[in-house]
Design a protein around this motif. Sequence first.
Motif, PDB file in Angstrom:
ATOM      1  N   UNK A 223      24.694   1.741  -6.461  1.00  0.00           N
ATOM      2  CA  UNK A 223      24.115   0.941  -5.397  1.00  0.00           C
ATOM      3  C   UNK A 223      22.676   0.618  -5.774  1.00  0.00           C
ATOM      4  N   UNK A 224      22.303  -0.656  -5.705  1.00  0.00           N
ATOM      5  CA  UNK A 224      20.939  -1.078  -6.035  1.00  0.00           C
ATOM      6  C   UNK A 224      20.214  -1.492  -4.768  1.00  0.00           C
ATOM      7  N   UNK A 225      19.031  -0.923  -4.571  1.00  0.00           N
ATOM      8  CA  UNK A 225      18.181  -1.280  -3.431  1.00  0.00           C
ATOM      9  C   UNK A 225      16.978  -2.057  -3.957  1.00  0.00           C
ATOM     10  N   UNK A 226      16.679  -3.175  -3.302  1.00  0.00           N
ATOM     11  CA  UNK A 226      15.504  -3.983  -3.649  1.00  0.00           C
ATOM     12  C   UNK A 226      14.611  -4.075  -2.422  1.00  0.00           C
ATOM     13  N   UNK A 227      13.387  -3.571  -2.575  1.00  0.00           N
ATOM     14  CA  UNK A 227      12.463  -3.461  -1.452  1.00  0.00           C
ATOM     15  C   UNK A 227      11.111  -4.029  -1.851  1.00  0.00           C
ATOM     16  N   UNK A 228      10.396  -4.580  -0.895  1.00  0.00           N
ATOM     17  CA  UNK A 228       9.076  -5.145  -1.171  1.00  0.00           C
ATOM     18  C   UNK A 228       7.997  -4.320  -0.485  1.00  0.00           C
ATOM     19  N   UNK A 229       6.885  -4.133  -1.190  1.00  0.00           N
ATOM     20  CA  UNK A 229       5.758  -3.384  -0.640  1.00  0.00           C
ATOM     21  C   UNK A 229       4.466  -3.916  -1.246  1.00  0.00           C
ATOM     22  N   UNK A 230       3.327  -3.438  -0.749  1.00  0.00           N
ATOM     23  CA  UNK A 230       2.044  -3.792  -1.356  1.00  0.00           C
ATOM     24  C   UNK A 230       1.987  -3.240  -2.773  1.00  0.00           C
ATOM     25  N   UNK A 231       1.315  -3.975  -3.651  1.00  0.00           N
ATOM     26  CA  UNK A 231       1.259  -3.565  -5.057  1.00  0.00           C
ATOM     27  C   UNK A 231       0.675  -2.162  -5.216  1.00  0.00           C
ATOM     28  N   UNK A 232      -0.300  -1.814  -4.387  1.00  0.00           N
ATOM     29  CA  UNK A 232      -0.914  -0.490  -4.489  1.00  0.00           C
ATOM     30  C   UNK A 232      -0.013   0.643  -4.043  1.00  0.00           C
ATOM     31  N   UNK A 233       1.065   0.329  -3.300  1.00  0.00           N
ATOM     32  CA  UNK A 233       1.983   1.361  -2.807  1.00  0.00           C
ATOM     33  C   UNK A 233       3.225   1.503  -3.672  1.00  0.00           C
ATOM     34  N   UNK A 234       3.287   0.747  -4.775  1.00  0.00           N
ATOM     35  CA  UNK A 234       4.531   0.675  -5.552  1.00  0.00           C
ATOM     36  C   UNK A 234       5.060   2.052  -5.967  1.00  0.00           C
ATOM     37  N   UNK A 235       4.232   2.831  -6.648  1.00  0.00           N
ATOM     38  CA  UNK A 235       4.727   4.090  -7.197  1.00  0.00           C
ATOM     39  C   UNK A 235       5.004   5.118  -6.105  1.00  0.00           C
ATOM     40  N   UNK A 236       4.179   5.160  -5.066  1.00  0.00           N
ATOM     41  CA  UNK A 236       4.428   6.102  -3.968  1.00  0.00           C
ATOM     42  C   UNK A 236       5.741   5.792  -3.269  1.00  0.00           C
ATOM     43  N   UNK A 237       6.003   4.501  -3.030  1.00  0.00           N
ATOM     44  CA  UNK A 237       7.260   4.111  -2.388  1.00  0.00           C
ATOM     45  C   UNK A 237       8.443   4.458  -3.285  1.00  0.00           C
ATOM     46  N   UNK A 238       8.330   4.180  -4.557  1.00  0.00           N
ATOM     47  CA  UNK A 238       9.419   4.434  -5.496  1.00  0.00           C
ATOM     48  C   UNK A 238       9.778   5.922  -5.545  1.00  0.00           C
ATOM     49  N   UNK A 239       8.775   6.775  -5.672  1.00  0.00           N
ATOM     50  CA  UNK A 239       9.033   8.206  -5.802  1.00  0.00           C
ATOM     51  C   UNK A 239       9.482   8.819  -4.479  1.00  0.00           C
ATOM     52  N   UNK A 240       8.792   8.492  -3.397  1.00  0.00           N
ATOM     53  CA  UNK A 240       9.082   9.134  -2.115  1.00  0.00           C
ATOM     54  C   UNK A 240      10.404   8.663  -1.520  1.00  0.00           C
ATOM     55  N   UNK A 241      10.750   7.386  -1.691  1.00  0.00           N
ATOM     56  CA  UNK A 241      12.027   6.910  -1.170  1.00  0.00           C
ATOM     57  C   UNK A 241      13.195   7.488  -1.966  1.00  0.00           C
ATOM     58  N   UNK A 242      13.026   7.660  -3.264  1.00  0.00           N
ATOM     59  CA  UNK A 242      14.079   8.299  -4.070  1.00  0.00           C
ATOM     60  C   UNK A 242      14.366   9.702  -3.537  1.00  0.00           C
ATOM     61  N   UNK A 243      13.332  10.448  -3.267  1.00  0.00           N
ATOM     62  CA  UNK A 243      13.487  11.797  -2.724  1.00  0.00           C
ATOM     63  C   UNK A 243      14.120  11.757  -1.326  1.00  0.00           C
ATOM     64  N   UNK A 244      13.668  10.843  -0.475  1.00  0.00           N
ATOM     65  CA  UNK A 244      14.175  10.761   0.894  1.00  0.00           C
ATOM     66  C   UNK A 244      15.660  10.409   0.912  1.00  0.00           C
TER      67      UNK A 244
END
Length: 268
Positions: A223-244
Amino acid sequence: MDEVATQVGAFAPLVMNAVKALVVLVLGWTVAGMIAGVVRRRINATPQIDPTLGNFVASLVKWAILAMVLVAVLGIFGIEATSIVAILGAASLAIGLALQGTLSDLAAGVMLVVFRPYKLGQYVDIGGTAGTVKDLNLFTTEMVTPDNVQIIVPNGQAWGSVITNYSAHDTRRVDLVFGIDYGDSADAAMQIILDEAKTDKRIHSDPEPWVRVTNLGDSSVDLTARLWCDAGDYWDVKFELTKAVKEAFDAKGVSIPYPHSVEIHKQA
């Protein structure tokens, strides 16, 4: 004794000139640095002007002043400015060949400032080398990697390479891939991912989060998820959402399978 005194007297003007030249050189270098610093601060204090231009102009001013200091030092030894121009004119071909790399970096620096493929503070990849741009001067671009390693890239190489600017836009798309067991419901798993994405305030609702089945692998349904966020939040969103999402899968009984093989025996 008279002969020794004569020789000492002959060298005295040369020594005095050398001392004067050293003093002028030191003072000139100091003044050039101070003036360049003032120019940089004045330009960077103007909100309408990009800081990249301030650093470049300051570097240009510094080297121009040092060139004048060099002429003054040579003048102390009796070499007139007209003679210097004549010598440089006669040796222009040799100087051009010897400094062609440096002149290329200078020309490339001008192009980088004019077209600005990257600016100070942006995270870029230049020819396979990635880092945050810290300085752009006449000849080089200085970058710092995420682990605080300094990288100096000649402007000629930077201008002639593929430049990937990760900070050019305000938003970035985060792509995440999750594998689930063939026995699990793909719809249920996709809804879990969407629910987790909606609870994260950093993820934009426009464009809305997108989740689809993108591959039937050897051991999992991907399953592929594509999400948009502010450029400065990219890595935090990527890591934290994977864990969540992983924790939500565990809580709701969705399996993330290990690679495995199934052996099938057929009777003749």
